[in-house]
Enzyme design. Structure first.
Site, PDB file in Angstrom:
ATOM      1  N   CYS A   1      17.091 -57.999 -60.665  1.00 17.85           N
ATOM      2  CA  CYS A   1      17.247 -59.422 -60.336  1.00 17.85           C
ATOM      3  C   CYS A   1      15.857 -60.042 -60.260  1.00 17.85           C
ATOM      4  O   CYS A   1      15.045 -59.657 -59.403  1.00 17.85           O
ATOM      5  CB  CYS A   1      17.968 -59.568 -59.005  1.00 17.85           C
ATOM      6  SG  CYS A   1      18.071 -61.276 -58.441  1.00 17.85           S
TER       7      CYS A   1
ATOM      8  N   CYS B   1      16.293 -64.143 -66.001  1.00 19.65           N
ATOM      9  CA  CYS B   1      17.355 -63.885 -65.018  1.00 19.65           C
ATOM     10  C   CYS B   1      18.225 -62.842 -65.691  1.00 19.65           C
ATOM     11  O   CYS B   1      18.566 -62.989 -66.870  1.00 19.65           O
ATOM     12  CB  CYS B   1      18.158 -65.159 -64.745  1.00 19.65           C
ATOM     13  SG  CYS B   1      19.708 -64.843 -63.846  1.00 19.65           S
TER      14      CYS B   1
HETATM   15  N1  DGL Z   1      20.585 -62.183 -61.714  1.00 24.50           N
HETATM   16  C1  DGL Z   1      19.680 -62.830 -60.864  1.00 24.50           C
HETATM   17  C2  DGL Z   1      18.283 -62.988 -61.462  1.00 24.50           C
HETATM   18  O1  DGL Z   1      17.867 -62.191 -62.212  1.00 24.50           O
HETATM   19  C3  DGL Z   1      20.057 -64.034 -60.071  1.00 24.50           C
HETATM   20  C4  DGL Z   1      21.277 -64.814 -60.295  1.00 24.50           C
HETATM   21  C5  DGL Z   1      21.588 -65.618 -59.021  1.00 24.50           C
HETATM   22  O2  DGL Z   1      22.080 -64.989 -58.094  1.00 24.50           O
HETATM   23  O3  DGL Z   1      21.288 -66.824 -58.974  1.00 24.50           O
HETATM   24  O4  DGL Z   1      17.567 -63.872 -61.189  1.00 24.50           O
END
Ligand code: DGL
Length: 257
Positions: free
Chosen positions: A68, A182
């Site tokens: 993440c 993301c």
């Molecule tokens: N998948 C996450 C990232 O890489 C975040 C998505 C979220 O929870 O807003 O930033």
């Protein structure tokens, strides 16, 4: 152990499973906290290390991958300080993008929280100092990826809007490489490519797989009773429509934290 706010970490897991097919995986998704992108720095810095502390205590992983970008650009240092296992992070792949661009104009799609981080300023300064970095927050793509992975339809206008958010900025017409900053976004890469066929998309998954491969080179992988667990902070029943996608990654045991 993989950790994300939701399903996005699967884009990283895919690359890791290709490199390390025998490594037992537990995937933790903080659905009670999704989305991270609209949270404050203080909220993420408090939530992520505490949650990972509980998860590590429960599953005793050899290595944690925070799949993440939002959590890592804000809280990676705090997580490393709080845990006594190696932690691999995911941050926007600005370095490979700088190597790939011909025009010198790179785009970054991320969450609201990620695109405003000083961590991104530093990646820009260190790896692409003479290049233009256009940033655009595309929270709609997080929901689009979640919906797509449940086998439902997403309005293609979402992808056109995300790319327009970059291409309509000054110098946006020269943009040739976009960082998917993301982990949810590589799950909708085909759709983004359809919206901007001239653009090359990059993400950090291959680099993370190489890093994990390196860190676990000497490991053997005995059968682990928790192997294939998908653990959520939300209600397990909410995952029913995700089960077909999860089983494609060998994640067949559903559990609630
Ligand atoms: N998948 C996450 C990232 O890489 C975040 C998505 C979220 O929870 O807003 O930033």
């Amino acid at each position: 152990m993989f950790f994300d706010s939701g399903i996005g970490g699967l884009s990283v897991l895919k690359a890791v499973q290709a490199a390390l097919p025998n490594a037992p995986i537990v995937f933790a998704a903080d659905y009670a906290g999704l989305p991270y992108g609209t949270k404050t720095e203080a909220e993420i810095s408090a939530r992520v290390p505490a949650l990972l502390g509980r998860l590590v205590e429960r599953y005793r992983p050899r290595l944690v991958t925070i799949a993440c970008n939002t959590a890592c650009t804000i809280a990676l240092v705090h997580v490393r300080a709080a845990l006594d296992v190696p932690v691999v992070g995911t941050v926007p792949a600005i370095k490979p993008a700088a190597e790939a661009t011909q025009s010198g104009v790179i785009g970054l799609l991320g969450t609201d929280a990620t695109v405003r981080q000083t961590y991104v300023d530093k990646l820009h300064k260190d790896h692409a100092p003479n290049m233009k970095l256009l940033r655009h927050a595309a929270p709609e793509l997080v929901s689009a990826a979640e919906v797509k992975m449940r086998g439902e339809q997403v309005d293609p206008a979402v992808y056109v809007r995300a790319m327009a958010g970059l291409m309509e900025q000054p110098d946006g017409a020269r943009l040739d490489v976009v960082v998917l900053g993301c982990t949810h976004f590589p799950l909708v890469e085909d759709e983004l490519r359809a919206a901007a066929p001239h653009v090359t998309f990059v993400d950090g998954a291959a680099g993370i797989a190489r890093r994990i491969n390196h860190l676990t080179m000497d490991h053997t992988w005995p059968v682990d009773p928790e192997e294939g667990t998908f653990v959520t902070t939300g209600p397990a029943a909410a995952l029913n429509t995700l089960l077909p996608a999860l089983s494609g990654f060998g994640l067949t045991r559903i559990s609630s934290l």
